[in-house]
Design a protein around this motif. Structure first.
Motif, short mmCIF file in Angstrom:
data_model
loop_
_atom_site.label_atom_id
_atom_site.label_comp_id
_atom_site.label_asym_id
_atom_site.label_seq_id
_atom_site.Cartn_x
_atom_site.Cartn_y
_atom_site.Cartn_z
N GLU A 184 0.54 -0.78 -0.13
CA GLU A 184 -0.29 -0.47 -0.01
C GLU A 184 0.95 1.19 -0.32
O GLU A 184 0.54 2.36 -0.80
N ALA A 185 1.81 0.77 0.41
CA ALA A 185 2.81 2.27 1.03
C ALA A 185 3.15 2.24 -0.36
O ALA A 185 3.22 4.05 -0.91
N ASN A 242 5.76 7.85 6.88
CA ASN A 242 4.84 6.60 6.52
C ASN A 242 5.13 5.59 6.65
O ASN A 242 4.69 4.60 7.14
N PRO A 266 -6.74 9.51 0.83
CA PRO A 266 -5.92 7.62 0.55
C PRO A 266 -4.19 7.37 1.63
O PRO A 266 -4.66 6.67 2.23
N GLU A 267 -3.84 9.03 2.15
CA GLU A 267 -2.73 8.77 3.14
C GLU A 267 -3.56 8.08 4.03
O GLU A 267 -2.89 7.82 4.86
N ASP A 269 7.99 8.35 2.30
CA ASP A 269 8.16 9.01 3.40
C ASP A 269 9.01 8.25 4.52
O ASP A 269 8.01 7.48 5.06
N TYR A 287 -4.31 4.87 4.61
CA TYR A 287 -3.25 4.38 4.97
C TYR A 287 -3.08 4.09 5.98
O TYR A 287 -2.34 3.56 7.17
N GLY A 288 -2.84 5.86 6.87
CA GLY A 288 -2.38 6.41 8.65
C GLY A 288 -3.37 5.23 9.56
O GLY A 288 -2.45 5.14 10.09
N GLY A 324 0.60 3.50 -3.12
CA GLY A 324 -0.08 5.28 -3.09
C GLY A 324 1.51 5.92 -2.52
O GLY A 324 0.97 7.73 -2.99
N ASP A 325 2.38 6.14 -2.73
CA ASP A 325 3.84 6.93 -2.79
C ASP A 325 4.15 7.16 -1.63
O ASP A 325 4.09 8.42 -1.53
N PHE A 326 3.63 6.29 -0.45
CA PHE A 326 3.82 6.85 0.92
C PHE A 326 5.17 6.83 1.14
O PHE A 326 5.25 6.08 1.99
#
Length: 579
Positions: free
Chosen positions: A419-420, A430, A556-557, A427, A560-561, A423-425
């Protein structure tokens, strides 16, 4: 001329009695120093197979001496073992605009450094459709020495699709029951189907590696990860081949150079030292010891140690048996070296197993150092780089080896990493949500402290054995829902509370010694984690069912969190464990 003849010729023939005795003692010392230890004689008589990656992958005497040098450096350090090399560097801008853009020979979604345990997360991510590469400095293969684990834990691999159920049977070298928790001079507690499978790492990793390759995964053997460059759009490995990836996973174990950089070379807070052997010639070889505690603290050189044992049948022959002796220490200059512990092991193991060392044929000698840090799991310190397995510190501080914890967390981590990336999470904030604070792990620190011998000590030499027996007796009375999770390194609020309450009721006289053994600061720190363990249990039980249906409505972000927080509550409370 032989050494003894030289020593005799160098000793004066006419001198005073006192002087002659002094010279004789000096000569004896010189002769003694030249004699190899029992450990050296045994290890140098054994054939040495090629070393493989991962803990326990080396068996030679020279490798033992190298590891003892590492251990000596850790022990002699005050706070920092050595200034770490800068492995990870940040660069501004995009990779596609840099000088390395045209030099990358391959591009991946995920690049995993360290294949022994890394191959499992690699295969799980490959099965989700990601392009994955594994970098391994040796040949990617398992060690000869078996891992002992429960079938229930291996079924986690089946659930996420990296093993078929019949492949568990192919990888299982040995099954054994019943399994003992023993306390010398006190009594035994017997359980069934706990850590009762001897799994062949050679076969298991071969199966998973073949599946990984069949799914399109790439294995790069003979490469080491010595530098990582992080750009805004990618991370690049620059050793040998230039490889770019959205995410790099550090699965290089306890002594990962990236972890050393993150921790600034800091000395570990505690260490589990392990020695042992696999030997042939055990006539009674059907059951296992999950843990066996020696009756009292023993003197080892200039230090003291409380020894614990583990033993189980090996799959290489009907009379082959693996026995481990381990101890927990606070690394200090006087802490025993591995070779010194092996010398103790050769003396104590025959009595523990009821055999004569002369009757045994040693197959291989085992040893390892397992450092632990209070602030574990390790949060991500860089964008696009995540620690996994032993490198992340996700294993219990009282266990030696992270294979069991890997099976528990693999589904959670593979889903979260996918999922990271999707979603390009990527950093550091995240990514840190994938290695969150877990109060059940932090509360285990009290157990390691309680099981560590100290000098000087103001408790009786048999206190640790007595304390363990009192706790295990209480857990046995409370039944499987309390005992079985604990034996698999899962701490839960309800079972822990019940156990502590029952120990206090049945053995109130032991409480003052607990305060003396672990100290007030450690107990106060543990109390905070115990409170958070209860809080996470409450959140996972009551808040999770309210929050989870709302996740689909979130951006989305944020979704995810919150998914990572729900997982942290569940796993941090040990509620992922099912009987």
């Amino acid at each position: 001329m032989g050494l003894n003849e030289k020593l005799r010729n160098n000793c004066p023939k006419k001198s005073s009695v006192t002087h002659r005795r002094a010279i004789a003692q000096k000569c004896l010392c010189l002769q003694t120093q030249t004699l190899p230890s029992k450990t050296q004689r045994i290890m140098e008589s054994l054939p040495v197979s090629s070393e493989v990656g991962g803990a326990g992958g080396a068996y030679s005497y020279s490798a033992l001496k190298r590891l003892d040098q590492v251990w000596s450096k850790i022990c002699s350090a005050k706070t920092v073992v050595e200034e770490p090399k800068e492995v990870v560097s940040n660069f501004p801008g995009l990779l596609r605009n840099s000088d390395l853009a045209d030099k990358a020979v391959d591009t991946f979604d995920v690049l995993i450094c360290g294949g022994t345990l890394g191959i499992f997360i690699a295969t799980a991510l490959c099965a989700k459709g990601l392009r994955v590469g594994v970098v391994e400095r040796n040949v990617l293969q398992g060690r000869e020495q078996e891992w002992n684990i429960s079938r229930k834990e291996l079924l986690e691999f089946v659930e996420i699709g990296i093993l078929a159920e019949d492949e568990i049977e192919q990888a299982t070298a040995m099954k054994f029951n019943p399994n003992r928790c023993g306390f010398e001079g006190k009594g035994d507690i017997w359980v069934e189907d706990i850590l009762n499978l001897g799994v062949s790492p050679v076969k298991l990793i071969e199966i998973v590696k073949n599946r990984f390759i069949s799914l399109g995964g790439v294995v790069l053997e003979g490469y080491s990860m010595s530098s990582i460059s992080i750009y805004e759009d990618a991370a690049v490995s620059c050793e040998g081949k230039i490889l770019s990836s959205h995410l790099i996973i550090d699965a290089m174990g306890n002594f990962s150079p990236v972890v050393k950089q993150i921790r600034s070379g800091r000395k570990p807070d505690g260490v589990c030292l392990v020695v042992g052997s696999c030997a042939r010639g055990f006539k009674n070889n059907s059951d296992s010891d999950v843990i066996y505690s020696s009756s009292s603290v023993k003197k080892v050189g200039a230090s003291v140690a409380q020894f614990f044992w583990e033993a189980f049948p090996a799959g290489s022959g009907p009379t082959d048996r693996t026995t481990y002796m381990f101890t927990y220490v606070d690394p200090q200059p006087q802490s025993p070296k591995l070779e010194k512990l092996l010398e103790e092991y050769w003396k104590l193991m025959p009595e523990y197993q009821g055999v004569s060392l002369d009757e045994l044929e040693i197959q291989r000698v085992l040893y390892g150092i397992f450092p632990t840090y209070h602030d574990s799991p390790l949060p991500a310190a860089f964008n696009r780089v995540l620690q996994f397995g032993d490198a992340s510190g996700i294993q219990s501080p009282v266990s030696f080896g992270g294979f069991g914890s890997l099976t528990r967390h693999l589904k959670r981590l593979s889903t979260g990493i996918y999922e990271a990336i999707d979603g390009d999470f990527l950093d550091s904030h995240n990514l840190s949500l994938l290695n969150p604070y877990m109060p059940n792990l932090s509360s285990s620190w009290l157990f390691q402290r309680a099981m560590s011998a100290k000098e000087p000590s103001n408790v009786s030499p048999d206190f640790i054995n007595e304390l363990l027996y009192a706790n295990f007796q209480s857990m046995q009375k409370l039944g499987d829902p309390v005992l079985r999770p604990f034996l698999q390194d899962v701490v839960q609020f309800g079972p822990l509370t019940k156990t502590l309450g029952l120990v206090m009721l049945n053995k109130p006289q032991i409480i003052p010694s607990i305060f003396k053994q672990v100290g007030i600061p450690v107990l106060l720190d543990w109390s905070g984690h115990f409170f958070m363990l209860g809080y996470y249990t409450l959140l996972s039980t009551f808040a999770d069912p309210v929050v989870r249906p709302l996740l689909s409505q979130l951006p989305p972000e944020m979704k995810y969190g919150w998914q990572r927080r729900l997982e942290a509550w569940k796993y941090g409370a040990g509620l992922d464990y099912k009987l």
